[in-house]
Design a protein around this motif. Structure first.
Motif, mmCIF file in Angstrom:
data_model
loop_
_atom_site.group_PDB
_atom_site.id
_atom_site.type_symbol
_atom_site.label_atom_id
_atom_site.label_comp_id
_atom_site.label_asym_id
_atom_site.label_seq_id
_atom_site.Cartn_x
_atom_site.Cartn_y
_atom_site.Cartn_z
ATOM 1 N N PRO A 170 -15.814 67.603 32.128
ATOM 2 C CA PRO A 170 -16.826 68.620 31.838
ATOM 3 C C PRO A 170 -17.853 68.691 32.973
ATOM 4 O O PRO A 170 -18.174 67.681 33.597
ATOM 5 C CB PRO A 170 -17.486 68.109 30.541
ATOM 6 N N ARG A 171 -18.355 69.866 33.237
ATOM 7 C CA ARG A 171 -19.364 70.032 34.281
ATOM 8 C C ARG A 171 -20.648 69.318 33.871
ATOM 9 O O ARG A 171 -21.088 69.387 32.724
ATOM 10 C CB ARG A 171 -19.661 71.517 34.498
ATOM 11 N N ILE A 172 -21.259 68.622 34.841
ATOM 12 C CA ILE A 172 -22.572 68.018 34.616
ATOM 13 C C ILE A 172 -23.613 68.881 35.310
ATOM 14 O O ILE A 172 -23.546 69.116 36.515
ATOM 15 C CB ILE A 172 -22.645 66.580 35.170
ATOM 16 N N ARG A 173 -24.551 69.363 34.543
ATOM 17 C CA ARG A 173 -25.660 70.117 35.141
ATOM 18 C C ARG A 173 -26.701 69.112 35.633
ATOM 19 O O ARG A 173 -27.148 68.235 34.879
ATOM 20 C CB ARG A 173 -26.275 71.058 34.104
ATOM 21 N N VAL A 174 -27.088 69.217 36.903
ATOM 22 C CA VAL A 174 -28.089 68.334 37.484
ATOM 23 C C VAL A 174 -29.328 69.152 37.786
ATOM 24 O O VAL A 174 -29.266 70.143 38.525
ATOM 25 C CB VAL A 174 -27.571 67.649 38.767
ATOM 26 N N VAL A 175 -30.457 68.740 37.215
ATOM 27 C CA VAL A 175 -31.716 69.462 37.340
ATOM 28 C C VAL A 175 -32.666 68.618 38.181
ATOM 29 O O VAL A 175 -32.901 67.441 37.886
ATOM 30 C CB VAL A 175 -32.333 69.732 35.951
ATOM 31 N N VAL A 176 -33.229 69.215 39.236
ATOM 32 C CA VAL A 176 -34.116 68.494 40.153
ATOM 33 C C VAL A 176 -35.330 69.356 40.468
ATOM 34 O O VAL A 176 -35.315 70.571 40.276
ATOM 35 C CB VAL A 176 -33.384 68.133 41.474
ATOM 36 N N GLY A 177 -36.366 68.720 40.982
ATOM 37 C CA GLY A 177 -37.520 69.442 41.472
ATOM 38 C C GLY A 177 -37.300 69.897 42.909
ATOM 39 O O GLY A 177 -36.530 69.292 43.659
ATOM 40 N N ALA A 178 -37.989 70.936 43.309
ATOM 41 C CA ALA A 178 -37.822 71.474 44.663
ATOM 42 C C ALA A 178 -38.232 70.462 45.730
ATOM 43 O O ALA A 178 -37.738 70.520 46.856
ATOM 44 C CB ALA A 178 -38.634 72.756 44.817
ATOM 45 N N ASN A 179 -39.116 69.514 45.386
ATOM 46 C CA ASN A 179 -39.608 68.550 46.364
ATOM 47 C C ASN A 179 -39.027 67.151 46.158
ATOM 48 O O ASN A 179 -39.640 66.165 46.556
ATOM 49 C CB ASN A 179 -41.134 68.479 46.321
ATOM 50 N N ARG A 180 -37.852 67.062 45.593
ATOM 51 C CA ARG A 180 -37.223 65.753 45.400
ATOM 52 C C ARG A 180 -36.953 65.085 46.742
ATOM 53 O O ARG A 180 -36.853 65.749 47.780
ATOM 54 C CB ARG A 180 -35.902 65.921 44.652
ATOM 55 N N HIS A 181 -36.785 63.776 46.718
ATOM 56 C CA HIS A 181 -36.451 63.034 47.933
ATOM 57 C C HIS A 181 -34.976 63.230 48.266
ATOM 58 O O HIS A 181 -34.128 63.372 47.370
ATOM 59 C CB HIS A 181 -36.746 61.546 47.728
ATOM 60 N N GLY A 182 -34.651 63.204 49.565
ATOM 61 C CA GLY A 182 -33.274 63.428 49.991
ATOM 62 C C GLY A 182 -32.287 62.407 49.497
ATOM 63 O O GLY A 182 -31.078 62.688 49.428
ATOM 64 N N THR A 183 -32.750 61.205 49.119
ATOM 65 C CA THR A 183 -31.823 60.191 48.626
ATOM 66 C C THR A 183 -31.200 60.586 47.289
ATOM 67 O O THR A 183 -30.107 60.116 46.952
ATOM 68 C CB THR A 183 -32.518 58.827 48.473
#
Length: 452
Positions: A170-183
């Motif tokens: 199943p697809r996993i939706r990943v939600v992040v902030g625009a200013n997340r760290h590159g790691t």
């Protein structure tokens, strides 16, 4: 043994001499890459060389290229120094040379990790029954937490990713902030989850705007942040956790490489309110706990999902149900016994000493902001932690002043880009930074501005 003792005495002397020179040496080395290559390069040695000669020549060759990150005027990235007790414990860690993957390979290393991991969780205000893993840095701590998340949400969706892989999952939706760290993005790539497509807008300090979080029935991983790398800002953990709770199958991971340490301070703990509601956390010890590289920790609220993502069994491995084997919790097998340095640092400082070190760094950051503003700089962030983000009147002036300050050698900090324009970032993370270090650095800025 006499030769070994002489070698160790020599090495201790070289290390002490380095610390003796920290206040005088340029913070960033003046040697060029070509000069360093010329010093180190030579034909492959055909025969042995006396160990004391090797160490003496190594120290002499390396010295012109050593960055004074251990000193109080290195403000680049978010880099701490090494507390005396943790430095000494690191020497012993190398001396003992324990493989920390299994209890049977290093009983003391295993037990110290148990104790140090529990102490860290308590210091940071995390659930007392959280599982943990000692890893190299925030990159692998994020990877570890997100691997547990991948296991958990796919298991909830009826898929065994360890057995069946991701093909057809199943697809996993990943939600992040625009200013997340590159790691975070790098960890997602390594886990086969690809680049995140649900990117939440942020405010002018880089905090995620939680009202934009999507609520779906899909397996979902939300990545929040404690300590934006430029501004030190914290995402609103309570509203984000509320959105996670409203979703059918979601996991909340927090990248808290340096920001989670606010939880160790009575004065700053409000910044991490509701952080304990997350499902996993990543934090560096070689940043604000000031232990030597490489040292970080991943925590999870769900030990069964954590170990489910990493456990390894083979006929030649020896396990004991009564002991803790790090092999069940980390992405590495053979690895360094990192718990000794953390144990030593916590024993040396205690809860009060760690809190004071964190608060002192933040006070220095505020002094920097006030001093720079008085010199005409525009302070771009709310200085509520240890990060100061600023620029001068024009992009050309910002770039030129930073270059001149770096070349002066009295201090070092890096440049960045904020809102599409050049900026300068000061990070105060070193236990040795003093008021004099702050004033000396501000004087360099004043001098460079006067000279323009």
């Amino acid at each position: 043994m006499d030769e070994l003792r002489a070698l160790l005495d020599q090495t201790a002397g070289l290390a002490a001499a380095f610390y003796d020179t920290l206040d005088e040496r340029p913070v960033y080395p003046r040697a060029t890459a070509s000069e360093l290559r010329a010093t180190f390069t030579g034909p492959l040695p055909e025969g042995p060389t006396d160990a004391q000669t090797v160490i003496a020549e190594l120290a002499a060759a390396a010295d012109p290229g050593i960055v004074a990150e251990a000193g109080g005027r290195y403000f680049g990235f978010v880099i701490g120094g090494a507390l005396p007790a943790s430095l000494a414990a690191d020497w012993l860690t190398s001396t003992w040379d324990q493989n920390a993957c299994l209890y049977v390979a290093g009983p003391a290393a295993s037990v110290v990790e148990e104790v140090a991991g529990a102490w860290l969780g308590e210091l940071l205000g995390l659930p007392r029954d959280a599982s943990f893993a000692f890893v190299t840095g925030a990159q692998m701590a994020n990877f570890t937490g997100l691997a547990a998340a991948r296991h958990h949400v796919l298991k909830e969706a009826g898929w065994d990713v360890e057995r069946d892989g991701l093909t057809g999952a199943p697809r996993i939706r990943v939600v992040v902030g625009a200013n997340r760290h590159g790691t975070v993005d790098r960890a997602l790539r390594m886990l086969g989850l690809g680049a995140p497509t649900d990117v939440i807008p942020v405010d002018d300090n880089g905090r995620m705007l939680a009202e934009h979080l999507p609520l779906t029935a899909e397996p979902t991983i939300v990545c929040a942040q404690a300590g934006e790398v430029n501004t030190g800002a914290f995402d609103p953990f309570g509203p984000i956790a509320d959105a996670r709770d409203a979703a059918a199958n979601a996991w909340l991971h927090i990248d808290g490489a340096f920001g989670l340490w606010a939880g160790a301070s009575d004065a700053l703990r409000h910044l991490v309110e509701d952080v304990d509601r997350a499902d996993s956390w990543a934090v560096d010890a070689h940043k604000w706990l000031n232990v030597p590289y490489d040292n970080a920790i991943a925590f999870t609220r769900h030990p069964e999902s954590h170990s489910g993502a990493f456990s390894l069994r083979a006929p030649y491995l020896i396990f004991d149900a009564e002991t803790r084997d790090a092999l069940d919790w980390t992405p590495e097998s053979s690895r360094r016994a990192r718990g000794f340095t953390i144990y030593a640092a916590i024993r040396a400082l205690g809860r009060s000493g760690i809190g004071e070190m964190i608060e002192r760094s933040c006070a220095h950051a505020r002094r920097f902001a006030d001093g720079l503003a008085a010199l005409g700089a525009e302070i771009l962030n709310d200085v509520e932690l240890n990060q100061v983000l600023f620029r001068f009147a024009t992009d050309e002036e910002t770039t030129a002043v930073l270059k001149a300050v770096q070349e002066d050698g009295s201090a070092w900090m890096g440049g960045t880009v904020w809102d599409g324009r050049p900026a300068i970032r000061i990070s105060v993370s070193n236990w040795q930074t003093s008021n004099d270090d702050v004033e000396r650095t501000l004087a360099v800025y004043a001098g460079q501005l006067d000279a323009r």
